[in-house]
Every structure is written in structure tokens, then in C-alpha cells.
Design an enzyme around this catalytic site. Sequence first.
Site, mmCIF file in Angstrom:
data_model
loop_
_atom_site.group_PDB
_atom_site.id
_atom_site.type_symbol
_atom_site.label_atom_id
_atom_site.label_comp_id
_atom_site.label_asym_id
_atom_site.label_seq_id
_atom_site.Cartn_x
_atom_site.Cartn_y
_atom_site.Cartn_z
ATOM 1 C CG ASN A 103 18.674 5.075 -4.569
ATOM 2 O OD1 ASN A 103 19.165 4.869 -5.195
ATOM 3 N ND2 ASN A 103 18.352 5.570 -3.315
ATOM 4 C CB SER A 108 27.092 -0.631 -8.365
ATOM 5 O OG SER A 108 28.447 -0.170 -8.437
ATOM 6 C CE1 TYR A 130 27.205 -0.826 -2.720
ATOM 7 C CE2 TYR A 130 29.160 -0.805 -4.651
ATOM 8 C CZ TYR A 130 27.221 -0.322 -4.373
ATOM 9 O OH TYR A 130 27.143 0.794 -4.592
ATOM 10 C CB SER A 190 24.998 -7.377 -2.526
ATOM 11 O OG SER A 190 25.206 -5.824 -3.434
ATOM 12 C CE LYS A 191 24.685 -1.755 -5.076
ATOM 13 N NZ LYS A 191 22.831 -1.347 -5.242
#
Length: 252
Positions: A89, A141, A156, A159-160
Site C-alpha cells: 500500500n 489507483s 504518480y 507508477s500506478k
Amino acid sequence: MAFVGKVVFISGASSGIGAATAVEFAKEGANVVINGRNETKLKNIYQQCEEYSKKTLIVKADISKDEEAKAAIEETIKQFGQLDVLVNNAGFSKSGSILDGNLLSSYDSVMATNVRGAVHLTQLATPHLIKSKGNIINVSSVAGSSCPILPQMISYCVSKAALDHFTRCAALELSGLGVRVNAVSPGPVETDFRQNSGLGEGNRNLRANYTPLKRVSDSIEIADLILFSLASDKAKGITGSNYVSDNGYLIK
């Protein structure tokens, strides 16, 4: 209680989705290992978990650092002798875009935790998960399936997207060994993620307007999805999947 006697390791458990997930696992009888970098916040979550769980363990570590990640898993096995569920997480965002000229700095920092940290924990945990026929849940996400609202969030989003594909690759490799690997992709959730990432508090009503259901989720909604739709033995036929809980964000 579905997780009595199980050992669950949760990275990034000091707040938000990770914290809510830790408490919900504790309510279901699991021994919970809560990992994070903020010891004060971890102690608060520890106290909440201890109301329900037989034993909760704080492991303060920065999982983007190899030796600290290794020590975190080693401490888990030392204390409990097993590992049944790994929840990757830990994650954050750092502002950076192509035109701002600071994209590489942002990219390196974000990928180190959001992807490399999760990959490393998975590798470290896998021998123990094979023994327990356990499973892994990666907290991704909807950003991994959409372009950023602000260009400064590009690292971000990348990365997801990487974490989503790692989930599928890991699920395929470990399937023959009885280890399931899945992901959850939340949309807007009310957490302190924005503050931790230096993005400010944000406006809940404004973020709600991005979703067809006109709402922002609470962390416990994602925690329930992790526990009962993926980590539970009732999900024994689910691997390589990505469960979306976004109030319709992706269909708008």
C-alpha cells in the site's frame, strides 16, 4: 472471523487506506504488521488494532530502501513465523512534469516507493507466501488507467500503471505455486495522501464532482474490498485482477 491466525503485512499503514485496512484485518482476528515511516502515526494505529487483535507489530521502515525492506520482512517472520497476506500500500506523489524540467527527480522518488518498493517486498515475501498459500494485494489507483488532471502528477500515474502490470506478471509467475496476486484501484478517497505528498488538502466537494456518483470514498470502503473481495479464501479463484472502486471516475 475470516482471518483468525493469519499474519498480514501492510506497508504504508500509518494513515489512510493502509491504516483502515490494518484495523479491519485486526477486527477479523488477524495478527497485523503495520509498516510506515511515521512512528507517532503508527502508534495510533497500533492502539486501534490492539483493541481487536491478539498481537500487532509495528515495523518502522522506509520500504524504498532495500535493507530496511528486508529487515521488515525478517522481523515479521521472527515474530510470527509465517506470512499469509502482503498488502503493498505504501505510495506517494511528488510534483514534476516535462515542461517544469523536474520530471526525473519526481520520477525517481515516486518509482522508488510506489513500484520498486512493492516489487522488492513481493520478492522478499514470496517464499513465505508459498508456504502459507497466501496472497498479495497491490493498492494501485485509477491514475494508472488515466492521464493526470494536473501534468505535475505524471510520475504518480506512470507508477500506478507499472504496478498494475507488475500485478499481472507476478500473478502469472506465482499462480502455479498457489499464490494469488491482485490489485485494487481506488478513485478519489478521503485520506491525508495529498498533504503527505505536498499537494495541499484539496477540496472534497470539488473532487467529488469528478465522479458520476458525486462522492469521494472513505478509506474503509477500499479496506473492505481488500479483505473480503481479494484477501479472503472466498476469493480463491481470483488472481491477476484489478478491482476498481472509483465512484464511476473512469467512465466519465
